[in-house]
Design a protein around this motif. Structure first.
Motif, PDB file in Angstrom:
ATOM      1  N   GLN A 176      24.875   0.500  15.090  1.00 34.19           N
ATOM      2  CA  GLN A 176      24.794  -0.414  13.951  1.00 34.19           C
ATOM      3  C   GLN A 176      24.338   0.342  12.715  1.00 34.19           C
ATOM      4  O   GLN A 176      23.339   1.066  12.758  1.00 34.19           O
ATOM      5  CB  GLN A 176      23.798  -1.534  14.270  1.00 34.19           C
ATOM      6  N   SER A 178      22.839  -0.435   9.127  1.00 32.67           N
ATOM      7  CA  SER A 178      22.181  -1.583   8.509  1.00 32.67           C
ATOM      8  C   SER A 178      20.900  -1.105   7.838  1.00 32.67           C
ATOM      9  O   SER A 178      20.564   0.080   7.854  1.00 32.67           O
ATOM     10  CB  SER A 178      21.843  -2.639   9.574  1.00 32.67           C
ATOM     11  N   GLY A 197      18.194 -14.351   8.741  1.00 30.26           N
ATOM     12  CA  GLY A 197      19.304 -15.139   9.257  1.00 30.26           C
ATOM     13  C   GLY A 197      19.302 -15.331  10.758  1.00 30.26           C
ATOM     14  O   GLY A 197      20.306 -15.763  11.327  1.00 30.26           O
ATOM     15  N   GLY A 198      18.186 -15.047  11.407  1.00 28.33           N
ATOM     16  CA  GLY A 198      18.112 -15.219  12.850  1.00 28.33           C
ATOM     17  C   GLY A 198      17.917 -16.671  13.250  1.00 28.33           C
ATOM     18  O   GLY A 198      17.551 -17.522  12.425  1.00 28.33           O
ATOM     19  N   VAL A 211      17.991  -9.281  15.647  1.00 26.42           N
ATOM     20  CA  VAL A 211      18.477  -9.770  14.356  1.00 26.42           C
ATOM     21  C   VAL A 211      18.691  -8.585  13.423  1.00 26.42           C
ATOM     22  O   VAL A 211      17.721  -7.952  12.980  1.00 26.42           O
ATOM     23  CB  VAL A 211      17.475 -10.761  13.728  1.00 26.42           C
ATOM     24  N   LEU A 218      29.850  -7.122   8.817  1.00 26.50           N
ATOM     25  CA  LEU A 218      29.429  -8.523   8.830  1.00 26.50           C
ATOM     26  C   LEU A 218      29.597  -9.161  10.203  1.00 26.50           C
ATOM     27  O   LEU A 218      29.095 -10.254  10.456  1.00 26.50           O
ATOM     28  CB  LEU A 218      30.213  -9.311   7.781  1.00 26.50           C
ATOM     29  N   SER A 219      30.294  -8.483  11.105  1.00 27.10           N
ATOM     30  CA  SER A 219      30.440  -9.006  12.463  1.00 27.10           C
ATOM     31  C   SER A 219      29.218  -8.732  13.328  1.00 27.10           C
ATOM     32  O   SER A 219      29.111  -9.254  14.437  1.00 27.10           O
ATOM     33  CB  SER A 219      31.676  -8.395  13.140  1.00 27.10           C
ATOM     34  N   ASN A 220      28.286  -7.894  12.838  1.00 19.37           N
ATOM     35  CA  ASN A 220      27.022  -7.703  13.562  1.00 19.37           C
ATOM     36  C   ASN A 220      26.150  -8.933  13.352  1.00 19.37           C
ATOM     37  O   ASN A 220      25.587  -9.131  12.276  1.00 19.37           O
ATOM     38  CB  ASN A 220      26.284  -6.459  13.062  1.00 19.37           C
ATOM     39  N   ARG A 221      26.061  -9.781  14.346  1.00 24.18           N
ATOM     40  CA  ARG A 221      25.358 -11.048  14.219  1.00 24.18           C
ATOM     41  C   ARG A 221      24.133 -11.073  15.130  1.00 24.18           C
ATOM     42  O   ARG A 221      24.048 -10.313  16.110  1.00 24.18           O
ATOM     43  CB  ARG A 221      26.282 -12.221  14.592  1.00 24.18           C
ATOM     44  N   PRO A 222      23.181 -11.952  14.860  1.00 26.18           N
ATOM     45  CA  PRO A 222      22.024 -12.084  15.749  1.00 26.18           C
ATOM     46  C   PRO A 222      22.454 -12.499  17.154  1.00 26.18           C
ATOM     47  O   PRO A 222      23.451 -13.206  17.335  1.00 26.18           O
ATOM     48  CB  PRO A 222      21.195 -13.188  15.088  1.00 26.18           C
ATOM     49  N   ILE A 223      21.689 -12.060  18.139  1.00 27.40           N
ATOM     50  CA  ILE A 223      21.955 -12.420  19.527  1.00 27.40           C
ATOM     51  C   ILE A 223      20.619 -12.633  20.227  1.00 27.40           C
ATOM     52  O   ILE A 223      19.626 -11.976  19.905  1.00 27.40           O
ATOM     53  CB  ILE A 223      22.788 -11.323  20.235  1.00 27.40           C
TER      54      ILE A 223
END
Length: 300
Positions: A176, A178, A197-198, A211, A218-223
């Motif tokens: 990642q 970031s 944004g988590g 997060v 932008l496809s790296n999203r919280p999980i």
């Protein structure tokens, strides 16, 4: 008056340099002493708060001897005390003298009635998980920490993006690019992770949140992953990268360093007065019950 079996040792930890704190502390001390309990100050508190007949006690001794710790301050004060007392399983009560008060949730105007309910055995107890992490350089541990809220790996001010390699339970997740990555407990999901944004995680949910902070893709999203997971974050590139545990920072990270993060075996227990609800706290602190009025002011 309590019997010897019901008398408790109760420690007070108070935030430093809090204007107007002397009167509330005096009222709490007097109430507890009048009820027959032994009251002590956490040692740092004793250096700036004075009360007749209240001795100072080190954190380790509080952990071994106290039945209850009352924290008067903000969430930051509670986080610091909770980390230190986590190995001892001493329950904590938070009286809010700060701004937000997610975990120091008892308002100061209700502190004595709330303490009466809690000490009479009517407390609502809840356990919170913690994270522990260690920084590995080759095969050596060069730093470690404990977090009630989160472990954050982030780039320095003015530096370019960091590249982080993330694995979970020895399975590669992603590389990642970031500004950093927040690894959060459910407790910390209402803190920095929420700003990034988590998702909100209920405190009893057995999960850990990952997060990204301003990811390049932008496809790296919280999980949210299982709380049994072992997370490894390897520094691949970037300058001035640091890791912090509840904002306690270790800043001398190098390329190839690995931060290994997992759930701590310790938990902390918060005591709340009867009728307390996590959803009430969210509604109040996040202003879910307020709506814009025609005049542009918030209404309830």
């Amino acid at each position: 008056m309590p019997t010897p079996d019901s008398q408790k040792t109760i420690a007070l930890a108070v935030r430093h340099n809090t204007a107007g704190i002397d009167d509330p502390v005096t009222r709490v001390v007097r109430y507890l002493q009048d009820a027959g309990h032994r009251v002590v100050f956490e040692s740092e508190t004793a250096t700036h708060v004075q009360a007749d007949g209240v001795p100072a006690m080190a954190i380790a001794d509080i952990g071994q001897q106290a039945d209850l710790v009352i924290v008067m301050g903000g969430d930051g004060t509670m986080l610091g005390i909770a980390r230190q007392l986590a190995p001892y399983a001493v329950p904590l009560v938070g009286i809010n003298q700060g701004r937000l008060g997610f975990i120091t949730d008892i308002p100061i105007e209700r502190m004595l009635p709330a303490l009466e309910e809690i000490l009479s055995g009517k407390a609502n107890a809840e356990k919170r998980t913690l994270l522990e992490g260690r920084v590995m350089r080759e095969d050596a541990v060069i730093a470690s920490g404990l977090a009630v809220n989160d472990v954050v790996v982030s780039r320095g001010t003015g530096a370019g993006m960091a590249e982080l390699k993330v694995t979970v339970d020895d399975c590669f997740m992603y590389n990642q690019r970031s500004d950093g990555l927040i690894v959060t407990t459910p407790t910390g999901s209402t803190a920095y992770a929420l700003s990034a944004g988590g998702p909100l995680l209920h405190p009893t949910l057995p999960g850990i949140g990952l997060v990204p902070i301003a990811p390049h893709a932008l496809s790296n999203r919280p999980i949210v992953i299982p709380e049994t997971s072992v997370i490894v974050i390897e520094i691949m590139s970037g300058r001035d990268i640091s890791v912090n545990f509840d904002m306690q920072t270790f800043a001398s990270l190098q390329h190839g360093d690995r931060i290994v993060i997992q759930r701590s075996p310790n938990t902390i227990t918060f005591l709340h007065p009867p009728g307390w609800s996590y959803y009430d706290t969210l509604r109040e602190k996040l202003h879910w019950n307020e709506y814009p009025s025609i005049e542009g002011k918030l209404t309830k």
